[in-house]
Write a protein that holds these residues in place. Structure first.
Motif, short mmCIF file in Angstrom:
data_model
loop_
_atom_site.label_atom_id
_atom_site.label_comp_id
_atom_site.label_asym_id
_atom_site.label_seq_id
_atom_site.Cartn_x
_atom_site.Cartn_y
_atom_site.Cartn_z
N GLY A 108 30.98 30.83 -20.75
CA GLY A 108 30.58 32.03 -20.00
C GLY A 108 31.70 33.02 -19.75
N LEU A 109 32.56 33.22 -20.74
CA LEU A 109 33.69 34.14 -20.56
C LEU A 109 33.23 35.57 -20.26
CD1 LEU A 109 36.72 34.69 -20.64
CD2 LEU A 109 36.54 35.03 -23.11
N ILE A 110 32.23 36.04 -20.98
CA ILE A 110 31.77 37.41 -20.79
C ILE A 110 31.21 37.61 -19.39
CG2 ILE A 110 30.24 39.23 -21.63
CD1 ILE A 110 32.48 38.46 -23.56
N ASP A 111 30.42 36.65 -18.93
CA ASP A 111 29.88 36.73 -17.56
C ASP A 111 31.02 36.71 -16.53
OD1 ASP A 111 27.28 36.82 -18.46
OD2 ASP A 111 26.95 34.66 -18.22
N GLY A 112 32.05 35.93 -16.82
CA GLY A 112 33.20 35.87 -15.91
C GLY A 112 33.93 37.19 -15.83
N VAL A 113 34.10 37.83 -16.98
CA VAL A 113 34.76 39.15 -17.00
C VAL A 113 33.91 40.17 -16.26
CG1 VAL A 113 35.54 41.04 -18.48
CG2 VAL A 113 36.00 38.67 -19.14
N SER A 114 32.60 40.08 -16.42
CA SER A 114 31.68 41.00 -15.73
C SER A 114 31.84 40.88 -14.22
CB SER A 114 30.24 40.68 -16.13
OG SER A 114 29.33 41.49 -15.42
N SER A 115 31.84 39.65 -13.72
CA SER A 115 32.01 39.44 -12.28
C SER A 115 33.38 39.90 -11.81
CB SER A 115 31.82 37.95 -11.95
OG SER A 115 30.51 37.53 -12.25
N LEU A 116 34.39 39.67 -12.62
CA LEU A 116 35.75 40.08 -12.25
C LEU A 116 35.84 41.59 -12.12
CD1 LEU A 116 38.76 39.44 -11.82
CD2 LEU A 116 39.03 39.53 -14.32
N ILE A 117 35.23 42.33 -13.03
CA ILE A 117 35.25 43.79 -12.95
C ILE A 117 34.63 44.26 -11.64
CG2 ILE A 117 34.28 45.91 -13.95
CD1 ILE A 117 34.59 44.59 -16.71
N ASP A 118 33.48 43.69 -11.30
CA ASP A 118 32.80 44.06 -10.04
C ASP A 118 33.70 43.79 -8.84
OD1 ASP A 118 30.56 44.85 -11.39
OD2 ASP A 118 29.46 42.98 -11.04
N THR A 119 34.32 42.63 -8.82
CA THR A 119 35.17 42.24 -7.69
C THR A 119 36.36 43.18 -7.53
OG1 THR A 119 34.56 39.90 -7.89
CG2 THR A 119 36.60 40.39 -6.74
N VAL A 120 37.02 43.47 -8.64
CA VAL A 120 38.22 44.32 -8.58
C VAL A 120 37.85 45.76 -8.24
CG1 VAL A 120 40.20 45.20 -9.87
CG2 VAL A 120 39.50 42.81 -10.15
N VAL A 121 36.75 46.25 -8.80
CA VAL A 121 36.31 47.60 -8.48
C VAL A 121 36.05 47.74 -6.99
CG1 VAL A 121 34.38 49.23 -8.70
CG2 VAL A 121 35.36 48.21 -10.74
N ASP A 122 35.40 46.75 -6.38
CA ASP A 122 35.13 46.79 -4.95
C ASP A 122 36.42 46.81 -4.13
OD1 ASP A 122 32.39 46.83 -5.30
OD2 ASP A 122 32.15 44.65 -5.08
N ILE A 134 33.22 57.01 -8.90
CA ILE A 134 33.95 56.35 -10.00
C ILE A 134 33.65 54.86 -10.01
CG2 ILE A 134 36.23 55.79 -10.91
CD1 ILE A 134 37.23 58.44 -9.80
N ALA A 135 33.62 54.25 -8.84
CA ALA A 135 33.32 52.82 -8.74
C ALA A 135 31.96 52.50 -9.34
CB ALA A 135 33.39 52.37 -7.28
N ASN A 136 30.96 53.31 -9.00
CA ASN A 136 29.61 53.08 -9.52
C ASN A 136 29.55 53.32 -11.03
OD1 ASN A 136 28.54 52.39 -7.02
ND2 ASN A 136 27.97 54.51 -6.51
N THR A 137 30.30 54.32 -11.49
CA THR A 137 30.32 54.61 -12.93
C THR A 137 30.86 53.41 -13.71
OG1 THR A 137 30.64 56.99 -12.58
CG2 THR A 137 31.31 56.10 -14.72
N ILE A 138 31.92 52.81 -13.20
CA ILE A 138 32.52 51.66 -13.89
C ILE A 138 31.59 50.45 -13.84
CG2 ILE A 138 34.44 50.00 -13.87
CD1 ILE A 138 36.22 52.26 -12.79
N LYS A 139 31.00 50.19 -12.65
CA LYS A 139 30.16 49.00 -12.51
C LYS A 139 28.86 49.13 -13.30
CE LYS A 139 30.02 46.90 -8.49
NZ LYS A 139 29.94 46.60 -7.03
N THR A 140 28.23 50.31 -13.25
CA THR A 140 26.96 50.47 -13.96
C THR A 140 27.16 50.61 -15.47
OG1 THR A 140 27.01 52.88 -13.60
CG2 THR A 140 25.82 51.54 -11.98
N GLY A 141 28.36 51.06 -15.87
CA GLY A 141 28.63 51.23 -17.30
C GLY A 141 29.49 50.15 -17.90
N LYS A 142 29.68 49.05 -17.17
CA LYS A 142 30.62 48.02 -17.63
C LYS A 142 30.19 47.33 -18.91
CE LYS A 142 28.64 44.41 -14.70
NZ LYS A 142 28.87 43.47 -13.59
N ASN A 143 28.93 47.48 -19.29
CA ASN A 143 28.50 46.88 -20.57
C ASN A 143 29.27 47.46 -21.75
OD1 ASN A 143 26.70 45.04 -19.57
ND2 ASN A 143 24.89 46.33 -19.84
N VAL A 144 29.74 48.69 -21.60
CA VAL A 144 30.59 49.28 -22.64
C VAL A 144 31.85 48.44 -22.81
CG1 VAL A 144 31.98 51.29 -23.28
CG2 VAL A 144 29.72 51.62 -22.23
N ILE A 145 32.44 48.03 -21.68
CA ILE A 145 33.64 47.19 -21.70
C ILE A 145 33.29 45.80 -22.22
CG2 ILE A 145 35.44 46.14 -20.29
CD1 ILE A 145 35.13 48.48 -18.33
#
Length: 241
Positions: A108-122, A134-145
């Protein structure tokens, strides 16, 4: 086994474990860490196309300052541990690149990175380093990353498959030249092996064969290309068959 002191001269001891769980984990941390960081850089630029370079760098710096780097390492380690358990490797090393890839994907590396992005953005938003937009843009668009991470990881493993295949081919070629006592041919293949080993995944069979070749090759080279080997040296050569 020491061969006329050669192992000491070359800083090689064939009795030591050249590949272990720690070396494999360190390798994956490095390769996957670089892959995730590169994908993150590409993704942030894509999500914030109107930002100038200094603004993008500032956001990336804030991610690092608020735990992204350490979080990536822990996320990788957690994925490796969970993935190894899931595919039935409870103790010991990965025996192939495909096992490494399966563990990373299953863990589950991808899911882990997804959760990490949310945590750090907050954390960054709460510290006032970025605004809510900006925070919402990154979190809602994180699938690009995340898509970039996934594609880059697949590409990294594909390069490892090719590197392992190349190394095994060069090892086989070296064996043939060794049997025919063609040192020039051995030297050509040895240089190719050396080049591949710089970035290759630490898989025990391949690494041990390559290191055995290193000892034999340098023994013959340092003895004026003399192929008259002792009984102990011939025993070492038998390990390559």
């Amino acid at each position: 086994m020491e061969i006329n002191g050669l192992e000491k001269d070359n800083n090689i001891n064939l009795n030591n474990d050249l590949v272990n769980e720690k070396t494999q984990k360190n390798f994956l941390e490095t390769v996957l860490g670089k892959t995730i960081n590169t994908a993150f850089d590409i993704g942030i630029r894509a999500l914030l196309p109107d930002f100038v370079e200094e603004q993008v760098i500032d956001i990336k710096d804030n991610f690092l300052n608020f735990g992204f780097k350490d979080g990536v390492k822990k996320t990788i380690d957690d994925a490796i541990d969970l993935g190894k358990s899931a595919i039935g490797i409870f103790t010991g090393n990965f025996e192939s690149v495909s096992q490494m890839q399966s563990a990373v994907e299953t863990g589950g590396l991808i899911d882990g990175v997804s959760s990490l992005i949310d945590t750090v953005v907050d954390k960054i938003r709460q510290a006032g380093k970025i605004n809510s937009t900006i925070a919402n843009t990154i979190k809602t668009g994180k699938n690009v990353i995340l898509n970039s991470v996934e594609n880059n990881i697949e590409d990294s493993f594909n390069k490892q498959y090719k590197a392992i295949d190349n190394t095994n081919k060069y090892i086989e070629n070296w064996r043939g030249y060794f049997e025919s006592k063609d040192f020039d041919g051995m030297e050509r293949e040895y240089k190719k092996i050396e080049k591949e080993l710089k970035d290759i995944a630490p898989i025990e069979k391949t690494i041990n064969e390559a290191r055995t070749i290193e000892v034999l090759h340098n023994l013959i080279k340092n003895n004026g290309q003399d192929f008259n080997l002792t009984k102990e040296q011939l025993e070492l050569a038998q390990k390559l068959k």
